[in-house]
Motif scaffolding. Structure first.
Motif, PDB file in Angstrom:
ATOM      1  N   GLN A  98    -114.300  52.470 -50.540  1.00  0.00           N
ATOM      2  CA  GLN A  98    -115.217  51.338 -50.454  1.00  0.00           C
ATOM      3  C   GLN A  98    -115.013  50.400 -51.643  1.00  0.00           C
ATOM      4  N   SER A  99    -114.870  50.986 -52.824  1.00  0.00           N
ATOM      5  CA  SER A  99    -114.648  50.183 -54.024  1.00  0.00           C
ATOM      6  C   SER A  99    -113.332  49.412 -53.943  1.00  0.00           C
ATOM      7  N   HIS A 100    -112.289  50.078 -53.428  1.00  0.00           N
ATOM      8  CA  HIS A 100    -110.986  49.413 -53.269  1.00  0.00           C
ATOM      9  C   HIS A 100    -111.090  48.238 -52.307  1.00  0.00           C
ATOM     10  N   LEU A 101    -111.822  48.423 -51.202  1.00  0.00           N
ATOM     11  CA  LEU A 101    -111.971  47.348 -50.219  1.00  0.00           C
ATOM     12  C   LEU A 101    -112.747  46.163 -50.811  1.00  0.00           C
ATOM     13  N   GLU A 102    -113.810  46.466 -51.524  1.00  0.00           N
ATOM     14  CA  GLU A 102    -114.607  45.399 -52.140  1.00  0.00           C
ATOM     15  C   GLU A 102    -113.766  44.610 -53.141  1.00  0.00           C
ATOM     16  N   ASN A 103    -112.969  45.318 -53.943  1.00  0.00           N
ATOM     17  CA  ASN A 103    -112.093  44.644 -54.912  1.00  0.00           C
ATOM     18  C   ASN A 103    -111.009  43.835 -54.206  1.00  0.00           C
ATOM     19  N   TRP A 104    -110.476  44.380 -53.112  1.00  0.00           N
ATOM     20  CA  TRP A 104    -109.443  43.679 -52.340  1.00  0.00           C
ATOM     21  C   TRP A 104    -109.988  42.365 -51.773  1.00  0.00           C
ATOM     22  N   LEU A 105    -111.191  42.411 -51.233  1.00  0.00           N
ATOM     23  CA  LEU A 105    -111.819  41.205 -50.687  1.00  0.00           C
ATOM     24  C   LEU A 105    -112.017  40.155 -51.775  1.00  0.00           C
ATOM     25  N   GLU A 106    -112.466  40.603 -52.933  1.00  0.00           N
ATOM     26  CA  GLU A 106    -112.694  39.686 -54.049  1.00  0.00           C
ATOM     27  C   GLU A 106    -111.379  39.084 -54.544  1.00  0.00           C
ATOM     28  N   ASN A 107    -110.346  39.923 -54.663  1.00  0.00           N
ATOM     29  CA  ASN A 107    -109.048  39.451 -55.157  1.00  0.00           C
ATOM     30  C   ASN A 107    -108.391  38.454 -54.204  1.00  0.00           C
ATOM     31  N   HIS A 108    -108.727  38.549 -52.924  1.00  0.00           N
ATOM     32  CA  HIS A 108    -108.146  37.632 -51.937  1.00  0.00           C
ATOM     33  C   HIS A 108    -109.110  36.501 -51.572  1.00  0.00           C
ATOM     34  N   LYS A 109    -110.114  36.302 -52.437  1.00  0.00           N
ATOM     35  CA  LYS A 109    -111.014  35.156 -52.360  1.00  0.00           C
ATOM     36  C   LYS A 109    -111.862  35.120 -51.088  1.00  0.00           C
ATOM     37  N   PHE A 110    -112.236  36.291 -50.571  1.00  0.00           N
ATOM     38  CA  PHE A 110    -113.143  36.322 -49.429  1.00  0.00           C
ATOM     39  C   PHE A 110    -114.576  36.471 -49.932  1.00  0.00           C
ATOM     40  N   PRO A 111    -115.550  35.964 -49.163  1.00  0.00           N
ATOM     41  CA  PRO A 111    -116.952  36.081 -49.589  1.00  0.00           C
ATOM     42  C   PRO A 111    -117.376  37.540 -49.704  1.00  0.00           C
ATOM     43  N   ARG A 112    -118.351  37.787 -50.564  1.00  0.00           N
ATOM     44  CA  ARG A 112    -118.886  39.147 -50.700  1.00  0.00           C
ATOM     45  C   ARG A 112    -119.658  39.502 -49.444  1.00  0.00           C
ATOM     46  N   ILE A 113    -119.363  40.632 -48.850  1.00  0.00           N
ATOM     47  CA  ILE A 113    -120.053  41.089 -47.648  1.00  0.00           C
ATOM     48  C   ILE A 113    -120.470  42.540 -47.852  1.00  0.00           C
ATOM     49  N   PRO A 114    -121.505  42.986 -47.146  1.00  0.00           N
ATOM     50  CA  PRO A 114    -121.930  44.389 -47.289  1.00  0.00           C
ATOM     51  C   PRO A 114    -120.829  45.336 -46.821  1.00  0.00           C
ATOM     52  N   CYS A 115    -120.551  46.362 -47.611  1.00  0.00           N
ATOM     53  CA  CYS A 115    -119.595  47.396 -47.230  1.00  0.00           C
ATOM     54  C   CYS A 115    -120.334  48.733 -47.178  1.00  0.00           C
ATOM     55  N   GLN A 116    -120.226  49.405 -46.054  1.00  0.00           N
ATOM     56  CA  GLN A 116    -120.869  50.701 -45.879  1.00  0.00           C
ATOM     57  C   GLN A 116    -119.793  51.753 -45.629  1.00  0.00           C
ATOM     58  N   SER A 117    -119.934  52.914 -46.242  1.00  0.00           N
ATOM     59  CA  SER A 117    -118.936  53.969 -46.063  1.00  0.00           C
ATOM     60  C   SER A 117    -119.609  55.241 -45.558  1.00  0.00           C
ATOM     61  N   PHE A 118    -118.873  55.946 -44.673  1.00  0.00           N
ATOM     62  CA  PHE A 118    -119.408  57.164 -44.078  1.00  0.00           C
ATOM     63  C   PHE A 118    -118.321  58.230 -43.966  1.00  0.00           C
ATOM     64  N   VAL A 119    -118.741  59.465 -44.030  1.00  0.00           N
ATOM     65  CA  VAL A 119    -117.863  60.593 -43.730  1.00  0.00           C
ATOM     66  C   VAL A 119    -118.128  60.983 -42.278  1.00  0.00           C
ATOM     67  N   VAL A 120    -117.087  60.923 -41.452  1.00  0.00           N
ATOM     68  CA  VAL A 120    -117.240  61.258 -40.040  1.00  0.00           C
ATOM     69  C   VAL A 120    -116.510  62.568 -39.752  1.00  0.00           C
ATOM     70  N   ILE A 121    -117.226  63.538 -39.233  1.00  0.00           N
ATOM     71  CA  ILE A 121    -116.677  64.851 -38.906  1.00  0.00           C
ATOM     72  C   ILE A 121    -116.334  64.871 -37.416  1.00  0.00           C
ATOM     73  N   SER A 122    -115.063  65.085 -37.097  1.00  0.00           N
ATOM     74  CA  SER A 122    -114.633  65.010 -35.696  1.00  0.00           C
ATOM     75  C   SER A 122    -115.004  66.253 -34.891  1.00  0.00           C
ATOM     76  N   SER A 123    -115.026  67.410 -35.538  1.00  0.00           N
ATOM     77  CA  SER A 123    -115.323  68.644 -34.801  1.00  0.00           C
ATOM     78  C   SER A 123    -116.836  68.808 -34.616  1.00  0.00           C
ATOM     79  N   PRO A 124    -117.309  68.885 -33.354  1.00  0.00           N
ATOM     80  CA  PRO A 124    -118.755  69.008 -33.133  1.00  0.00           C
ATOM     81  C   PRO A 124    -119.319  70.353 -33.578  1.00  0.00           C
ATOM     82  N   SER A 125    -118.446  71.358 -33.787  1.00  0.00           N
ATOM     83  CA  SER A 125    -118.924  72.685 -34.190  1.00  0.00           C
ATOM     84  C   SER A 125    -119.140  72.801 -35.697  1.00  0.00           C
ATOM     85  N   THR A 126    -118.716  71.780 -36.449  1.00  0.00           N
ATOM     86  CA  THR A 126    -118.893  71.811 -37.903  1.00  0.00           C
ATOM     87  C   THR A 126    -120.381  71.706 -38.253  1.00  0.00           C
TER      88      THR A 126
END
Length: 208
Positions: A23-51
């Motif tokens: 998330q931090s890398h993406l926010e810095n990348w957006l800033e370095n490429h002169k894009f407006p600041r936008i909300p960034c949300q990060s999640f851990v997604v578990i693919s196995s339903p039995s976990t």
């Protein structure tokens, strides 16, 4: 993160640390490429339903099973109602992401400590997974389950590309797909319509 297998517990790096870094890398990348600041949300997604997810309540909102993704997106749409990027800016952002993207070039043989001789060759039967299917009368036929398929070689050539690179010669095609004669391989290449370079004897083809 802990995995319990056969009564043995094994620890892994926290995926929460990984997504915060991304998330931090993406926010810095957006800033370095002169894009407006936008909300960034990060999640851990578990693919196995039995976990089974066990985490403090403060962290559980960031860890979810893949089946919960549509619900989570609905929650975010209600939370962030203001449109911050115009359509032209979104289009520019999409184009820039694609331009800056680079594929990771991994030597799989070194990574997994295997040799080229360890690779199973031949076309894998899409029906039962056995090796190798045989080419007869324009089809790949499996001697185990009798399944036949017309384009089973396409996946095999795709796997060849990731293992050995996108260049392939007549001899390499014959060896990897178990095609008997040079003439048969040449006819096979004509059906694939691959771009090629070199004259007949030293010609190589490029797997797209």
């Amino acid at each position: 993160m802990i995995r319990t297998l056969d009564g043995k517990e094994e620890g892994f790096p926290s995926p929460l640390i990984q997504i915060r870094r991304q998330q931090s890398h993406l926010e810095n990348w957006l800033e370095n490429h002169k894009f407006p600041r936008i909300p960034c949300q990060s999640f851990v997604v578990i693919s196995s339903p039995s976990t089974i997810i066990k985490a403090p309540k403060s962290l559980k909102s960031q860890i979810l099973h893949s089946a919960n993704i549509p619900y989570k997106l609905g929650v975010l749409e209600k939370k962030f109602k203001e449109q911050l990027l115009t359509k032209p800016t979104l289009k520019k952002l999409s184009k820039t992401l694609m331009e800056k993207h680079t594929e990771e070039d991994v030597d799989l043989f070194a990574k997994y400590n295997i040799s080229k001789n360890d690779i199973l060759t031949g076309v894998q039967c899409p029906g039962c997974g056995q090796f190798p299917a045989k080419r007869t009368q324009g089809f790949w036929r499996c001697s185990f389950c009798k399944h036949k398929a017309k384009d089973a070689h396409l996946r095999t050539l795709e796997e060849y590309k990731y293992l050995f690179g996108n260049k392939i010669s007549n001899q390499q095609l014959r060896s990897f797909l178990h095609i008997s004669s040079r003439t048969s391989a040449t006819k096979f290449f004509s059906t694939l319509n691959y771009v090629h370079e070199g004259r007949t004897k030293d010609r190589v083809y490029f797997i797209p």
